[in-house]
Design an enzyme around this catalytic site. Structure first.
Site, mmCIF file in Angstrom:
data_model
loop_
_atom_site.group_PDB
_atom_site.id
_atom_site.type_symbol
_atom_site.label_atom_id
_atom_site.label_comp_id
_atom_site.label_asym_id
_atom_site.label_seq_id
_atom_site.Cartn_x
_atom_site.Cartn_y
_atom_site.Cartn_z
ATOM 1 N N HIS A 13 -101.541 -9.743 -30.743
ATOM 2 C CA HIS A 13 -102.181 -8.899 -29.734
ATOM 3 C C HIS A 13 -101.445 -9.146 -28.420
ATOM 4 O O HIS A 13 -100.967 -10.244 -28.171
ATOM 5 C CB HIS A 13 -103.666 -9.248 -29.603
ATOM 6 C CG HIS A 13 -104.381 -8.384 -28.618
ATOM 7 N ND1 HIS A 13 -104.423 -7.019 -28.736
ATOM 8 C CD2 HIS A 13 -105.054 -8.693 -27.480
ATOM 9 C CE1 HIS A 13 -105.105 -6.521 -27.717
ATOM 10 N NE2 HIS A 13 -105.498 -7.520 -26.941
ATOM 11 N N HIS A 49 -105.421 -5.219 -21.193
ATOM 12 C CA HIS A 49 -104.976 -5.020 -22.575
ATOM 13 C C HIS A 49 -105.710 -3.840 -23.191
ATOM 14 O O HIS A 49 -106.709 -3.364 -22.665
ATOM 15 C CB HIS A 49 -105.210 -6.300 -23.393
ATOM 16 C CG HIS A 49 -106.654 -6.646 -23.579
ATOM 17 N ND1 HIS A 49 -107.271 -6.617 -24.810
ATOM 18 C CD2 HIS A 49 -107.608 -7.016 -22.695
ATOM 19 C CE1 HIS A 49 -108.538 -6.978 -24.672
ATOM 20 N NE2 HIS A 49 -108.772 -7.223 -23.399
ATOM 21 N N CYS A 53 -101.150 -1.976 -28.651
ATOM 22 C CA CYS A 53 -101.213 -2.815 -27.461
ATOM 23 C C CYS A 53 -99.833 -3.304 -27.019
ATOM 24 O O CYS A 53 -99.581 -3.462 -25.820
ATOM 25 C CB CYS A 53 -102.161 -3.994 -27.676
ATOM 26 S SG CYS A 53 -101.724 -5.055 -29.072
#
Length: 167
Positions: A25, A37, A115
């Site tokens: 991530h 994010h 992301c």
């Protein structure tokens, strides 16, 4: 495992890579201990993108959260690895643009808008994801390996038929 870096050493615009086990991530540091994010809307505060449901989402929410709430107990590191290939924008420019996205719902695609794409676009102006590139290359490699195996088996089968026909 506890976070692996001292938050005091982070600079505006640093890209944060968080290990979620089967995938990474990504977030961008915007100062005062906060990151921006992408996270699927189905996840609550601090949920980050740790759920595999993120793969199925077609939209994501841009969130500003405290770094430790996003990282939780996962390993993390600063990864500005594309700096060697692309010129990064100034840190305050990256942070300001990231803050402008907070609260927005944006289209999400694991292949073209995840992301990692989001943070690389902020830092470099490039819509790239190393994870997608690696997965694509692995799939191509597996496909090529499968074709080779198929070819070898077909060749062996053909040779076997020729030998039976000669008998």
């Amino acid at each position: 495992m506890a976070p692996t870096l001292d938050i005091e050493k982070l600079r505006l615009g640093d890209l944060i890579e968080i290990s979620r086990g089967t995938y990474q991530h990504w977030a961008v540091y915007v100062g005062n201990g906060y990151v921006v994010h992408l996270a699927p809307p189905c996840e609550g505060p601090g949920g980050g993108s740790s759920s595999m449901m993120s793969v199925l989402a077609d939209s994501a929410m841009v969130k500003k959260e405290f770094l430790w709430n996003v990282v939780e107990e996962d390993e993390w590191q600063v990864n500005n690895g594309l700096d060697r290939e692309h010129s990064p924008r100034l840190g305050f420019v990256i942070a300001n643009e990231a803050m402008g996205w907070v609260g927005r719902s944006v289209p999400y695609s694991i292949f073209s808008g995840n992301c990692e794409h989001f943070v690389n676009n902020l830092r470099y102006g490039k819509n790239v994801s190393g994870q997608v590139t690696q997965a694509t290359n692995a799939a191509i490699g597996l496909g090529a390996a499968g074709l080779v195996v198929f070819g070898v088996l077909a060749l062996a089968r053909g040779i076997g038929r020729e030998n039976r026909n000669k008998e």
